[in-house]
Scaffold this motif. Structure first.
Motif, PDB file in Angstrom:
ATOM      1  N   ALA A 274     -10.825 -15.617  76.044  1.00  0.00           N
ATOM      2  CA  ALA A 274      -9.790 -15.627  77.074  1.00  0.00           C
ATOM      3  C   ALA A 274      -9.646 -17.044  77.604  1.00  0.00           C
ATOM      4  CB  ALA A 274     -10.171 -14.652  78.196  1.00  0.00           C
ATOM      5  N   SER A 275      -8.765 -17.230  78.546  1.00  0.00           N
ATOM      6  CA  SER A 275      -8.466 -18.551  79.080  1.00  0.00           C
ATOM      7  C   SER A 275      -9.709 -19.220  79.669  1.00  0.00           C
ATOM      8  CB  SER A 275      -7.396 -18.430  80.173  1.00  0.00           C
ATOM      9  OG  SER A 275      -7.142 -19.672  80.770  1.00  0.00           O
ATOM     10  N   GLY A 276      -9.872 -20.482  79.327  1.00  0.00           N
ATOM     11  CA  GLY A 276     -10.945 -21.266  79.935  1.00  0.00           C
ATOM     12  C   GLY A 276     -12.294 -21.159  79.274  1.00  0.00           C
ATOM     13  N   ALA A 277     -12.398 -20.551  78.095  1.00  0.00           N
ATOM     14  CA  ALA A 277     -13.685 -20.503  77.395  1.00  0.00           C
ATOM     15  C   ALA A 277     -14.147 -21.932  77.110  1.00  0.00           C
ATOM     16  CB  ALA A 277     -13.540 -19.725  76.096  1.00  0.00           C
ATOM     17  N   THR A 278     -15.430 -22.186  77.346  1.00  0.00           N
ATOM     18  CA  THR A 278     -15.950 -23.554  77.234  1.00  0.00           C
ATOM     19  C   THR A 278     -17.152 -23.587  76.298  1.00  0.00           C
ATOM     20  OG1 THR A 278     -15.220 -24.056  79.489  1.00  0.00           O
ATOM     21  CG2 THR A 278     -16.846 -25.526  78.509  1.00  0.00           C
ATOM     22  N   ILE A 279     -17.052 -24.449  75.304  1.00  0.00           N
ATOM     23  CA  ILE A 279     -18.144 -24.652  74.345  1.00  0.00           C
ATOM     24  C   ILE A 279     -18.780 -26.002  74.645  1.00  0.00           C
ATOM     25  CG2 ILE A 279     -18.789 -24.640  71.904  1.00  0.00           C
ATOM     26  CD1 ILE A 279     -17.289 -22.112  72.903  1.00  0.00           C
TER      27      ILE A 279
END
Length: 447
Positions: free
Chosen positions: A354-359
């Protein structure tokens, strides 16, 4: 005075044999030069033969060294060389003592022997009188030289192409939309062709490559509307060797003796030297801080291809490994740091978010904090993906829409297409903070 007989007088005045002596000396000289040339030409031919064999042996030994011990790799190198230099015909041209592993300094052009290294190899092939296989001479035998010693040497080294350090690399098309900026040193590569829309900026040192740069797909005014693109173009192709490592990553990621193990992510028991037992979770369990064990390897199994494991919104997971056959879904604004996630799912959206997933951790390219996603399927992040010092490896396609300024230090490698949306501002870290990315070595002739 007694006059010579008339016949002798006529003989002393004749000139038709004046050049006979000179011609004799000239003939001898020509025979000498021709004979010497024959011996030299033969020695050069032998040297070329030995050089080709040395190059083949060095390449084979260094490739084998990736998975074999040094001794095993040397045997393979000798075997390859003897394919074109059989001992029955050419004698002892190469043996395991003629192969040395070590390091290569390109600046000083020097090779340093290090039996434990797998970075470079030096191979010698030779025909020597001392090995009773010197190169026989023809003319030079008349001056007592019956054999010529001929020795060749080859050095191969490993390297990592820039495009795999930070870039978008795909076996199929790389499709970039509009209004994106790519930092100095970033690479966009396709083994098919690259498609780029208008309004993008390619800073100095950026690379855009494909097998034939003439296959670039851009709008009619594409070069004027994409500053820096024309100077960034290169022709070339790569074998995407890291894709062949997916199975190895899955198999050996929790083996401390493997190159795929990351001690920054997984704890080691000081007594056993092994990581803790795997933490088994259900796909119905949310991956949150109540069931995620930092420093452990986690395993989740699904019974159907459409089942998934979820990271809830606003969750931040740190340190560890996830191995699953499920799809993995990132909730809104969820984040992973110092984590490897592996999905054996072959679904197109094996990883999705979803929006804003951060790796990875947004730390300005500092050491640590990065994360790696690896799958036999594909990845789909439809909005606001952020990657900081992260790596995404997919056997299929990768499609994503990134947050503006949300990518700083990224390596994406896809066995299919990479499809990136507009407004991708990619910061270049120069490899900093990406030390735990999975890499495959490439090999080249050093000298």
């Amino acid at each position: 005075m007694t006059l010579l007989p008339r016949i002798l007088q006529k003989f002393t005045r004749r000139e038709d044999g004046a050049l006979t002596a000179f011609g004799l000396f000239l003939s001898i000289a020509m025979i000498c030069v021709g004979g010497l040339g024959l011996d030299v030409a033969n020695a050069i031919m032998v040297r070329t033969h030995l050089q080709v064999a040395a190059d083949s042996a060095a390449h084979a030994a260094l490739v084998a060294r990736e998975y074999k011990t040094a001794d095993q790799a040397k045997v393979i190198g000798v075997s390859v060389a003897q394919t074109s230099l059989p001992a029955s015909t050419f004698g002892d041209t190469i043996n395991v003592n003629d192969i040395h592993f070590g390091t290569w300094d390109a600046t000083t052009q020097t090779f340093s022997v290090d039996p434990t290294s797998d970075e470079a190899v030096r191979v010698s092939t030779q025909r020597l009188q001392s090995r009773t296989n010197g190169v026989s001479t023809y003319f030079l035998q008349f001056v007592g030289l019956y054999n010529i010693d001929v020795v060749t040497q080859s050095v191969f080294e490993t390297y990592r192409p820039t495009c795999f350090l930070e870039g978008f690399v795909a076996a199929d098309i790389v499709d970039i939309q509009s209004n994106s900026t790519f930092g100095n040193g970033f690479c966009i590569h396709s083994n098919e062709h690259v498609e780029i829309n208008n309004g993008n900026t390619f800073n100095n040192g950026t690379i855009v490559s494909m097998p034939n740069k003439a296959d670039l797909v851009i709008p009619t005014d594409g070069f004027s509307s994409n500053p820096g693109l024309q100077s960034a173009l290169r022709s070339g192709s790569y074998q995407l060797r890291v894709l062949d490592r997916i199975t190895d990553v899955i198999t050996y990621v929790d083996d401390p003796t493997s190159t795929y193990f990351r001690s920054d992510y997984v704890d080691i028991d000081p007594l056993t030297g092994l990581p803790p037992a795997r933490v088994t979770l259900s796909h119905k369990d949310k991956l949150n801080n109540s069931n995620w064990t930092p420093g452990a390897v986690h395993e989740v199994n699904c019974n159907a291809s459409n089942q998934k494991v979820t990271i809830p919104a606003n969750t931040v997971l740190q340190r560890g490994v996830l191995i699953t056959n499920c799809k993995v879904s990132f909730g809104a604004n969820s984040e992973i740091q110092d984590i490897i996630m592996i999905s054996t799912s072959t679904q197109d959206d094996a990883f999705n978010g979803a929006s804003g997933a951060t790796i990875g951790r947004d730390d300005g390219c500092a050491v640590g904090g990065g994360s790696q996603l690896v799958t036999m399927g594909g990845m789909q992040f439809p909005s606001d993906l952020q990657v900081y010092g992260g790596q995404l490896i997919a056997a299929k396609d990768i499609s994503f829409a990134a947050r503006i300024g949300g990518i700083e230090g990224v390596s994406m490698v896809a066995g299919g297409v990479i499809d990136g949306s507009s407004l991708i501002n990619v910061g270049f870290c120069g490899g900093l903070g990406m030390d735990n990315n999975f890499m495959a070595e490439y090999f080249r002739l050093a000298t």
